[in-house]
Design a protein around this motif. Structure first.
Motif, mmCIF file in Angstrom:
data_model
loop_
_atom_site.group_PDB
_atom_site.id
_atom_site.type_symbol
_atom_site.label_atom_id
_atom_site.label_comp_id
_atom_site.label_asym_id
_atom_site.label_seq_id
_atom_site.Cartn_x
_atom_site.Cartn_y
_atom_site.Cartn_z
ATOM 1 N N THR A 217 -5.461 2.873 4.556
ATOM 2 C CA THR A 217 -5.868 2.886 3.157
ATOM 3 C C THR A 217 -7.157 2.112 2.912
ATOM 4 O OG1 THR A 217 -3.573 3.101 2.464
ATOM 5 C CG2 THR A 217 -5.136 2.349 0.812
ATOM 6 N N PHE A 218 -7.216 0.888 3.379
ATOM 7 C CA PHE A 218 -8.397 0.079 3.112
ATOM 8 C C PHE A 218 -9.670 0.677 3.723
ATOM 9 C CE2 PHE A 218 -5.539 -3.910 2.522
ATOM 10 C CZ PHE A 218 -5.276 -3.523 1.216
ATOM 11 N N PRO A 219 -9.638 1.176 4.960
ATOM 12 C CA PRO A 219 -10.851 1.843 5.472
ATOM 13 C C PRO A 219 -11.262 3.045 4.632
ATOM 14 C CG PRO A 219 -9.401 1.273 7.284
ATOM 15 C CD PRO A 219 -8.629 0.999 6.026
ATOM 16 N N ALA A 220 -10.301 3.845 4.182
ATOM 17 C CA ALA A 220 -10.636 5.022 3.376
ATOM 18 C C ALA A 220 -11.231 4.617 2.036
ATOM 19 C CB ALA A 220 -9.395 5.880 3.157
ATOM 20 N N GLU A 221 -10.705 3.567 1.435
ATOM 21 C CA GLU A 221 -11.189 3.166 0.112
ATOM 22 C C GLU A 221 -12.605 2.610 0.154
ATOM 23 O OE1 GLU A 221 -8.394 0.767 -2.029
ATOM 24 O OE2 GLU A 221 -6.861 2.355 -2.053
ATOM 25 N N GLN A 222 -13.009 2.049 1.295
ATOM 26 C CA GLN A 222 -14.364 1.510 1.392
ATOM 27 C C GLN A 222 -15.428 2.592 1.207
ATOM 28 O OE1 GLN A 222 -15.006 -1.393 4.652
ATOM 29 N NE2 GLN A 222 -12.784 -1.437 4.877
ATOM 30 N N ASN B 117 -6.861 -10.867 0.709
ATOM 31 C CA ASN B 117 -5.978 -10.138 1.634
ATOM 32 C C ASN B 117 -6.353 -8.663 1.750
ATOM 33 O OD1 ASN B 117 -4.335 -12.397 2.322
ATOM 34 N ND2 ASN B 117 -3.276 -12.186 0.356
ATOM 35 N N ALA B 118 -7.655 -8.428 1.804
ATOM 36 C CA ALA B 118 -8.206 -7.091 2.001
ATOM 37 C C ALA B 118 -9.599 -7.269 2.609
ATOM 38 C CB ALA B 118 -8.286 -6.335 0.676
ATOM 39 N N PRO B 119 -10.168 -6.203 3.177
ATOM 40 C CA PRO B 119 -11.523 -6.330 3.746
ATOM 41 C C PRO B 119 -12.532 -6.800 2.701
ATOM 42 C CG PRO B 119 -10.502 -4.264 4.421
ATOM 43 C CD PRO B 119 -9.594 -4.860 3.385
ATOM 44 N N ASP B 120 -13.530 -7.565 3.175
ATOM 45 C CA ASP B 120 -14.547 -8.089 2.264
ATOM 46 C C ASP B 120 -15.222 -6.976 1.467
ATOM 47 O OD1 ASP B 120 -14.011 -10.651 3.119
ATOM 48 O OD2 ASP B 120 -15.706 -10.748 4.516
ATOM 49 N N ALA B 121 -15.396 -5.817 2.099
ATOM 50 C CA ALA B 121 -16.081 -4.713 1.441
ATOM 51 C C ALA B 121 -15.303 -4.162 0.254
ATOM 52 C CB ALA B 121 -16.344 -3.590 2.443
ATOM 53 N N ILE C 57 -5.605 -0.845 -16.867
ATOM 54 C CA ILE C 57 -5.893 -2.115 -16.186
ATOM 55 C C ILE C 57 -5.081 -2.131 -14.894
ATOM 56 C CG2 ILE C 57 -5.757 -4.625 -16.388
ATOM 57 C CD1 ILE C 57 -5.862 -4.048 -19.537
ATOM 58 N N THR C 58 -5.738 -2.412 -13.740
ATOM 59 C CA THR C 58 -5.131 -2.061 -12.463
ATOM 60 C C THR C 58 -5.234 -3.159 -11.399
ATOM 61 O OG1 THR C 58 -5.692 0.260 -12.948
ATOM 62 C CG2 THR C 58 -5.061 -0.236 -10.694
ATOM 63 N N PRO C 59 -4.481 -4.243 -11.511
ATOM 64 C CA PRO C 59 -4.359 -5.144 -10.358
ATOM 65 C C PRO C 59 -3.458 -4.482 -9.307
ATOM 66 C CG PRO C 59 -2.943 -5.887 -12.152
ATOM 67 C CD PRO C 59 -3.709 -4.704 -12.670
ATOM 68 N N ARG C 60 -3.945 -4.369 -8.075
ATOM 69 C CA ARG C 60 -3.206 -3.578 -7.077
ATOM 70 C C ARG C 60 -1.774 -4.070 -6.916
ATOM 71 N NH1 ARG C 60 -6.120 -0.996 -2.865
ATOM 72 N NH2 ARG C 60 -4.732 0.630 -2.125
ATOM 73 N N PHE C 61 -1.612 -5.309 -6.486
ATOM 74 C CA PHE C 61 -0.310 -5.978 -6.492
ATOM 75 C C PHE C 61 -0.536 -7.447 -6.215
ATOM 76 C CE2 PHE C 61 1.236 -4.992 -1.816
ATOM 77 C CZ PHE C 61 -0.038 -5.196 -1.313
ATOM 78 N N ALA C 62 0.509 -8.233 -6.309
ATOM 79 C CA ALA C 62 0.372 -9.683 -6.257
ATOM 80 C C ALA C 62 -0.301 -10.162 -4.978
ATOM 81 C CB ALA C 62 1.752 -10.328 -6.414
ATOM 82 N N ILE C 63 -0.078 -9.470 -3.873
ATOM 83 C CA ILE C 63 -0.616 -9.904 -2.586
ATOM 84 C C ILE C 63 -2.137 -9.882 -2.567
ATOM 85 C CG2 ILE C 63 -0.814 -9.183 -0.160
ATOM 86 C CD1 ILE C 63 2.153 -8.439 -0.268
ATOM 87 N N THR C 64 -2.747 -8.939 -3.260
ATOM 88 C CA THR C 64 -4.204 -8.802 -3.192
ATOM 89 C C THR C 64 -4.923 -9.381 -4.407
ATOM 90 O OG1 THR C 64 -3.952 -6.527 -4.013
ATOM 91 C CG2 THR C 64 -4.219 -6.811 -1.630
ATOM 92 N N SER C 65 -4.227 -10.142 -5.222
ATOM 93 C CA SER C 65 -4.867 -10.799 -6.367
ATOM 94 C C SER C 65 -4.526 -12.277 -6.394
ATOM 95 C CB SER C 65 -4.438 -10.154 -7.690
ATOM 96 O OG SER C 65 -5.040 -8.900 -7.882
ATOM 97 N N ILE D 68 7.638 -8.323 -0.233
ATOM 98 C CA ILE D 68 8.327 -9.281 -1.101
ATOM 99 C C ILE D 68 8.263 -10.687 -0.516
ATOM 100 C CG2 ILE D 68 10.571 -9.905 -2.081
ATOM 101 C CD1 ILE D 68 11.189 -6.832 -2.054
ATOM 102 N N ALA D 69 8.471 -10.792 0.805
ATOM 103 C CA ALA D 69 8.438 -12.105 1.455
ATOM 104 C C ALA D 69 7.041 -12.722 1.366
ATOM 105 C CB ALA D 69 8.864 -11.963 2.914
ATOM 106 N N PHE D 70 6.009 -11.904 1.576
ATOM 107 C CA PHE D 70 4.636 -12.410 1.505
ATOM 108 C C PHE D 70 4.309 -12.864 0.083
ATOM 109 C CE2 PHE D 70 -0.039 -11.234 2.761
ATOM 110 C CZ PHE D 70 -0.355 -12.584 2.790
ATOM 111 N N THR D 71 4.769 -12.120 -0.910
ATOM 112 C CA THR D 71 4.538 -12.493 -2.305
ATOM 113 C C THR D 71 5.177 -13.847 -2.613
ATOM 114 O OG1 THR D 71 4.422 -10.170 -2.981
ATOM 115 C CG2 THR D 71 4.892 -11.787 -4.705
ATOM 116 N N LYS D 72 6.371 -14.078 -2.098
ATOM 117 C CA LYS D 72 7.038 -15.365 -2.322
ATOM 118 C C LYS D 72 6.247 -16.514 -1.709
ATOM 119 C CE LYS D 72 11.776 -13.602 -2.796
ATOM 120 N NZ LYS D 72 13.139 -13.527 -2.174
ATOM 121 N N GLU D 73 5.626 -16.265 -0.542
ATOM 122 C CA GLU D 73 4.794 -17.297 0.086
ATOM 123 C C GLU D 73 3.570 -17.607 -0.775
ATOM 124 O OE1 GLU D 73 3.633 -16.284 4.035
ATOM 125 O OE2 GLU D 73 5.663 -15.717 4.651
#
Length: 432
Positions: free
Chosen positions: A100-105, A167-171, A200-208, A239-244
């Motif tokens: 996903t991330f490579p395609a979105e770049q 938690n995503a590529p710099d690009a 309004i679109t925050p992807r999810f908690a991990i990437t914000s 879910i586990a990563f979000t809790k961290e």
């Protein structure tokens, strides 16, 4: 615009049917007609009555014996993932990083976004989807490409720039400040322009970061008529990563709750692994749970519990979730959703599923005054469905005796070949 009359078998809903005997919830006209003018449905009824009241010079199009229904509504998918669908991967986080991330770049290039948008909209319409809610990439270019093509086709579409600053590529990463300013500029440019609705679109908690989620909450307060979309409780590792990342939050939903992101126009994708507190907060805030059956199965995420979710007083919607989802067709999506729920002994009647993909999704989006039905005064987004489109379907239909059987054939065996025509604001758009 001159008037147009569509003749055929009409099916529309006014509520969620409890089964075939709940005739107050739906209306079927065996020889019906819709009178359309200026992109709106002017009248609905029997062919005899409608043709008698049609103005002189009305164009008449006869779609008998096919079904005329409201266009399908897809409440969660990803515009930049057109070239990600059908990518072999493990589970959610691996799939995001590997594909996903490579395609979105690539969507930093406006020309790329423009090209993908044409194929994206062609495919939606060929499958009978006339409205969708999409995540664009983190690039403002992608939002422009998305809404420009929708405007060319006159479609009512919802979407927004993905906000993600970690938690995503710099690009792909923005910042809390740039996400706010870019989103605000895009919102003011597109929201309410033609049929466009900004989300309004925050992807999810991990990437914000907390700062970016706070910025998203500020935008929602400033523009309360806008929708907000994000993901929640899709995958155990997520879910586990979000809790961290948010150790002080009550739970995953608590993250969004703390930043003021919940409300009647908040669309929460997946909602598979919800605890009781989260369901209670969703009910209190009116937030919507969006079921994405094909992606939940493809990524091995789990089984959505419709009975428990709706039993807690929560609105639900159904969606393809392209490209984790494996098919653009709402017919295929309804079929897989039926199977997911069947595994949990939550058997759905086909009238319920077709309500879900039309008026049900419109109600979940707070847009049922505009789309999702064939009521007079609503936008003329209409599809024509053929339950005999393929040889297996035609053979099965030789023994079908009821509307419910016909709908179940469409749901179980149908795909884009069953979509004879799609009308967007009254204008025909031939499937490719």
């Amino acid at each position: 615009m001159s008037a147009k009359l569509l003749r055929g078998r009409l099916l529309t809903f006014s509520a969620a049917p409890k089964g075939p005997d709940d005739t107050d919830a739906y209306h079927c006209e065996e020889d019906g007609a819709l009178l359309i003018s200026d992109g709106k449905i002017v009248a609905r009824g029997s062919y005899t009555d409608i043709v008698a009241g049609a103005p002189g010079g009305t164009e008449e199009i006869d779609h008998r014996p096919h079904l005329l229904m409201p266009g399908f509504i897809d409440t969660h998918l990803h515009f930049p993932q057109v070239q990600v669908i059908a990518s072999w991967a493990d589970q959610l986080l691996d799939w995001l990083n590997d594909y996903t991330f490579p395609a979105e770049q690539k969507f930093a290039d406006k020309a790329h976004g423009d090209r993908i948008a044409k194929g994206f909209y062609d495919t939606l319409l060929s499958n009978g989807t006339t409205t969708a809610v999409a995540y664009c990439s983190s690039h403002p270019n992608s939002v422009d490409a998305y809404f420009e093509e929708a405007d060319r086709r006159g479609m009512l579409m919802l979407g927004g720039k993905t906000m993600m600053d970690r938690n995503a590529p710099d690009a792909l990463c923005d910042t809390a400040d740039s996400a706010y300013s870019d989103s605000k500029a895009l919102l003011e440019k597109w929201h309410g322009a033609g049929r466009a609705h900004y989300v309004i679109t925050p992807r999810f908690a991990i990437t914000s970061t907390p700062e970016q989620l706070e910025a998203a909450g500020t935008l929602l307060k400033e523009y309360p008529d806008c929708h907000l979309q994000t993901h929640i409780n899709e995958n155990h590792n997520e879910i586990a990563f979000t809790k961290e990342l948010f150790p002080d939050a009550a739970d995953y939903l608590g993250v969004y709750e703390d930043f003021g992101l919940l409300g009647g126009k908040t669309l929460l994708g997946h909602c598979i692994h919800m605890n009781d507190r989260e369901l209670g907060v969703m009910r209190e805030t009116g937030s919507v749970a969006v079921f994405c059956p094909t992606s939940n199965l493809f990524l091995g995420s789990g089984l959505f519990d419709k009975k428990r979710t709706e039993g807690a007083g929560i609105k639900t919607a159904i969606a393809t979730d392209i490209g984790g989802g494996t098919n653009y067709s709402m017919l295929r999506t309804l079929d897989e959703g039926y199977k997911v729920l069947q595994l949990q002994r939550q058997r759905l009647h086909p009238l319920e599923t077709f309500y879900w993909a039309t008026l049900g999704n419109a109600e979940a989006l707070s847009l049922s005054d505009r789309i999702g039905s064939l009521d007079a005064g609503t936008d003329a987004d209409i599809i024509v469905l053929d339950a005999k489109a393929t040889r297996p379907m035609a053979l099965r239909m030789e023994t079908a005796e009821t509307l419910s059987e016909e709908l179940f054939v469409l749901q179980t065996l149908g795909d884009d070949r069953s979509v004879v025509e799609a009308y967007v604001a009254g204008k025909a758009s031939k499937p490719v």
